[in-house]
Design a protein around this motif. Structure first.
Motif, mmCIF file in Angstrom:
data_model
loop_
_atom_site.group_PDB
_atom_site.id
_atom_site.type_symbol
_atom_site.label_atom_id
_atom_site.label_comp_id
_atom_site.label_asym_id
_atom_site.label_seq_id
_atom_site.Cartn_x
_atom_site.Cartn_y
_atom_site.Cartn_z
ATOM 1 N N PHE A 72 11.325 19.849 -37.293
ATOM 2 C CA PHE A 72 10.808 21.200 -37.513
ATOM 3 C C PHE A 72 9.454 21.382 -36.844
ATOM 4 C CE2 PHE A 72 8.112 24.171 -39.753
ATOM 5 C CZ PHE A 72 8.909 25.295 -39.878
ATOM 6 N N ALA A 73 8.559 20.409 -37.019
ATOM 7 C CA ALA A 73 7.195 20.537 -36.512
ATOM 8 C C ALA A 73 7.168 20.680 -34.995
ATOM 9 C CB ALA A 73 6.372 19.321 -36.950
ATOM 10 N N GLU A 74 7.889 19.805 -34.318
ATOM 11 C CA GLU A 74 7.871 19.864 -32.851
ATOM 12 C C GLU A 74 8.494 21.164 -32.341
ATOM 13 O OE1 GLU A 74 7.925 15.067 -31.984
ATOM 14 O OE2 GLU A 74 9.796 16.167 -31.797
ATOM 15 N N ASP A 75 9.575 21.604 -32.990
ATOM 16 C CA ASP A 75 10.222 22.844 -32.566
ATOM 17 C C ASP A 75 9.322 24.051 -32.841
ATOM 18 O OD1 ASP A 75 12.545 24.230 -31.521
ATOM 19 O OD2 ASP A 75 12.821 25.004 -33.550
ATOM 20 N N PHE A 76 8.617 24.023 -33.967
ATOM 21 C CA PHE A 76 7.731 25.129 -34.326
ATOM 22 C C PHE A 76 6.595 25.253 -33.320
ATOM 23 C CE2 PHE A 76 4.357 27.262 -36.693
ATOM 24 C CZ PHE A 76 5.046 28.265 -37.357
ATOM 25 N N TYR A 77 6.007 24.133 -32.949
ATOM 26 C CA TYR A 77 4.895 24.153 -31.994
ATOM 27 C C TYR A 77 5.373 24.656 -30.625
ATOM 28 C CZ TYR A 77 0.441 22.672 -29.933
ATOM 29 O OH TYR A 77 -0.778 22.660 -29.305
ATOM 30 N N ASP A 78 6.500 24.095 -30.191
ATOM 31 C CA ASP A 78 6.995 24.432 -28.852
ATOM 32 C C ASP A 78 7.481 25.879 -28.765
ATOM 33 O OD1 ASP A 78 6.433 21.810 -28.459
ATOM 34 O OD2 ASP A 78 8.493 21.158 -28.088
ATOM 35 N N SER A 79 8.234 26.317 -29.773
ATOM 36 C CA SER A 79 8.844 27.652 -29.706
ATOM 37 C C SER A 79 7.804 28.767 -29.782
ATOM 38 C CB SER A 79 9.875 27.822 -30.821
ATOM 39 O OG SER A 79 9.265 27.706 -32.092
ATOM 40 N N ASN A 80 6.672 28.501 -30.442
ATOM 41 C CA ASN A 80 5.608 29.509 -30.504
ATOM 42 C C ASN A 80 4.654 29.423 -29.324
ATOM 43 O OD1 ASN A 80 5.583 31.175 -33.152
ATOM 44 N ND2 ASN A 80 6.125 29.111 -33.829
ATOM 45 N N GLY A 81 4.796 28.387 -28.517
ATOM 46 C CA GLY A 81 3.950 28.257 -27.332
ATOM 47 C C GLY A 81 2.501 27.954 -27.647
ATOM 48 N N PHE A 82 2.243 27.216 -28.738
ATOM 49 C CA PHE A 82 0.869 26.872 -29.061
ATOM 50 C C PHE A 82 0.287 25.953 -27.993
ATOM 51 C CE2 PHE A 82 2.431 27.750 -33.453
ATOM 52 C CZ PHE A 82 1.574 28.797 -33.726
ATOM 53 N N GLY A 83 -1.037 25.983 -27.863
ATOM 54 C CA GLY A 83 -1.743 25.174 -26.880
ATOM 55 C C GLY A 83 -2.946 25.945 -26.395
ATOM 56 N N TYR A 84 -4.111 25.338 -26.416
ATOM 57 C CA TYR A 84 -5.346 26.041 -26.060
ATOM 58 C C TYR A 84 -5.403 26.351 -24.568
ATOM 59 C CZ TYR A 84 -10.286 27.310 -26.621
ATOM 60 O OH TYR A 84 -11.483 27.993 -26.669
ATOM 61 N N ASN A 85 -4.925 25.413 -23.773
ATOM 62 C CA ASN A 85 -5.032 25.568 -22.322
ATOM 63 C C ASN A 85 -3.777 26.139 -21.677
ATOM 64 O OD1 ASN A 85 -3.723 23.185 -23.089
ATOM 65 N ND2 ASN A 85 -4.109 22.229 -21.094
ATOM 66 N N LYS A 86 -2.619 25.947 -22.342
ATOM 67 C CA LYS A 86 -1.346 26.412 -21.800
ATOM 68 C C LYS A 86 -0.297 26.323 -22.900
ATOM 69 C CE LYS A 86 -0.052 21.799 -20.197
ATOM 70 N NZ LYS A 86 0.358 20.967 -19.045
ATOM 71 N N PRO A 87 0.867 26.966 -22.728
ATOM 72 C CA PRO A 87 1.931 26.809 -23.723
ATOM 73 C C PRO A 87 2.323 25.337 -23.869
ATOM 74 C CG PRO A 87 2.401 28.646 -22.261
ATOM 75 C CD PRO A 87 1.227 27.920 -21.667
ATOM 76 N N ILE A 88 2.478 24.900 -25.084
ATOM 77 C CA ILE A 88 2.760 23.496 -25.409
ATOM 78 C C ILE A 88 1.650 22.625 -24.809
ATOM 79 C CG2 ILE A 88 4.573 21.756 -25.627
ATOM 80 C CD1 ILE A 88 6.582 23.816 -24.706
ATOM 81 N N GLY A 89 0.428 23.081 -25.002
ATOM 82 C CA GLY A 89 -0.730 22.370 -24.473
ATOM 83 C C GLY A 89 -1.575 21.773 -25.578
ATOM 84 N N ASP A 90 -2.878 21.673 -25.334
ATOM 85 C CA ASP A 90 -3.790 20.970 -26.230
ATOM 86 C C ASP A 90 -3.791 21.579 -27.632
ATOM 87 O OD1 ASP A 90 -4.446 19.544 -23.979
ATOM 88 O OD2 ASP A 90 -6.278 20.691 -23.567
ATOM 89 N N GLY A 91 -3.515 20.728 -28.628
ATOM 90 C CA GLY A 91 -3.528 21.233 -29.995
ATOM 91 C C GLY A 91 -2.989 20.244 -30.999
ATOM 92 N N ILE A 92 -3.023 20.670 -32.257
ATOM 93 C CA ILE A 92 -2.556 19.829 -33.367
ATOM 94 C C ILE A 92 -1.866 20.721 -34.390
ATOM 95 C CG2 ILE A 92 -4.718 20.026 -34.669
ATOM 96 C CD1 ILE A 92 -4.344 17.075 -35.477
ATOM 97 N N LEU A 93 -0.840 20.169 -35.034
ATOM 98 C CA LEU A 93 -0.077 20.909 -36.039
ATOM 99 C C LEU A 93 0.193 20.008 -37.227
ATOM 100 C CD1 LEU A 93 1.942 23.067 -37.188
ATOM 101 C CD2 LEU A 93 3.668 22.044 -35.701
ATOM 102 N N LEU A 94 -0.135 20.482 -38.433
ATOM 103 C CA LEU A 94 0.202 19.777 -39.671
ATOM 104 C C LEU A 94 1.251 20.586 -40.411
ATOM 105 C CD1 LEU A 94 -0.517 17.439 -41.689
ATOM 106 C CD2 LEU A 94 -1.988 19.105 -42.837
#
Length: 417
Positions: free
Chosen positions: A107-129
């Motif tokens: 769930f976590a990896e899919d949630f991060y990727d599908s929303n395009g989180f990342g400070y520098n680019k989609p699926i980029g720098d960041g953290i998810l709990l």
């Protein structure tokens, strides 16, 4: 008085230097600014997703504000998700053989990727709990930490352990404090303050030194009749005596959980997870009304359906409802673990932890904090005891009045070393 200042001038000088350096370091960190956020393709500006409904609206807003500040300072997206539902169906649709412990990872990896989180680019720098409060069929609840890009490069196993241990220290009693700790720990790690550093206010060294000086002067200042000046030698014969003080530190033994790192996920994100087996302080997971008939007890949920094939925490206690929707009692095998659900009228159906007496066999067993039956050598109530691991015997029963592995177990099952 002048003699005191002259004698301790090096102390005052050192204190001032220390305070300036400490304040300078703090100012340096405060002035550090990450580059502007360049990810324009993220699907949402939201960072706190309280699907598990464990935070108040005010707490969510405060966490959002803190995250906005820490993102600018770290150059990483910081995301928090709470859940209170089973992820079995979701995870096994994507990865058919995924174990219980990694449902939340999927769930976590899919949630991060599908929303395009990342400070520098989609699926980029960041953290998810992702913190899931739901007890899966294996009797546990799970949390997962995903690190991506710079955050993945920065986080070692030790730092992951430290951050998640900090979260678990508070999460059951004060979720808001736990999630605030997650955000601040990440900030401290990414800005170089370190996972094991003690963080003190910038004014602390100067205040501590001033307080110590005042206490010293107050305790040792003595006026002497007929004298206007008091020097250190007034108090001792000859030159001033210096006493050596040694601080004794007690070693703390910490048992750590090994947290595997996964490279799964379309974005190549790193992930780490924890499970917790302390359910009794978690919020209820089922709401509705008990109903009894000639077959037993059932639980009608607020959505109009009877609970079935599921664990439910009701009024602070865990119960299990079978396929026929009735509350189970006695020994239960689910999720590859044995559990004991009380058969006593005053606690009927409640999952037991700690010592368990089975009236049918008149034997003692022991369940861990998650309710799972334990086997083998276990340290229980200040003594080593042996719980029969053999499937052909009474599995999990406490062994008494026998020799096991060269150790004799007495009538209470204790090995007296």
């Amino acid at each position: 008085m002048k003699e005191y200042f002259r004698y301790f001038r090096w102390v005052f000088a050192a204190t001032v230097v220390l305070a300036v350096c400490y304040g300078g370091i703090g100012l340096f960190h405060a002035m550090q600014a990450a580059p502007e956020r360049t990810n324009k393709e993220c699907l949402t500006e939201q960072r706190v997703f309280d699907y598990g409904d464990v935070l108040s609206e005010r707490e969510e807003k405060k966490l959002d504000g803190l995250i906005a500040k820490r993102e600018r300072q770290t150059g990483c997206d910081i995301v928090l998700v709470t859940l209170n539902k089973s992820l079995m169906e979701y995870a096994r649709k994507k990865e058919p053989n995924v174990p219980y412990s990694e449902f939340v990872r999927v769930f976590a990896e899919d949630f991060y990727d599908s929303n395009g989180f990342g400070y520098n680019k989609p699926i980029g720098d960041g953290i998810l709990l992702v913190d899931n409060w739901y007890r899966e069929d294996d009797g546990r609840v799970y949390t997962w930490l995903c690190t991506v890009g710079r955050a993945e490069d920065e986080y070692t196993y030790e730092r992951i352990d430290h951050l998640l241990d900090d979260v678990y220290r508070y999460v059951e009693d004060d979720p808001y404090r736990a999630y605030r700790t997650y955000i601040n720990d990440f900030y401290n790690d990414m800005t170089g303050r370190g996972a094991n550093t003690i963080y003190l206010p910038q004014w602390f060294p100067l205040a501590a030194a001033t307080f110590s000086m005042i206490c010293f002067v107050a305790l040792h200042w003595k006026s002497k009749k007929g004298k206007k000046t008091v020097v250190p030698s007034t108090y001792v014969n000859g030159s001033p005596q210096m006493y050596k003080r040694e601080d004794v530190f007690v070693n703390k033994i910490v048992t750590r959980r090994h947290i595997p790192k996964s490279s799964g996920g379309s974005g190549g994100s790193g992930s780490s997870g924890h499970s917790t087996t302390t359910p009794n302080t978690q919020p209820d997971t089922m709401f509705g009304n008990w109903q009894q008939d000639e077959q037993g007890w059932r639980f009608m949920q607020n959505n109009g359906t009877y609970a079935a094939n599921a664990w439910g925490r009701i009024n602070g206690f865990w119960y299990y409802f079978g396929e026929n929707t009735y509350m189970q009692t006695g020994w239960l095998y689910v999720g590859e673990q044995w559990y004991y659900l009380s058969q006593a009228p005053e606690s009927i159906g409640k999952m037991q932890t700690g010592p368990v007496h089975d009236a049918a066999t008149d034997r003692w067993f022991h369940a861990d904090a998650s309710g799972a039956m334990q086997t083998g050598w276990q340290y229980i109530e200040d003594s080593w005891r042996y719980l029969d691991p053999a499937s052909e015997g009474v599995r999990g029963a406490m062994v008494t009045n026998q020799w096991v592995d060269g150790r004799y177990l007495d009538a209470q099952g204790k090995w007296n070393e």
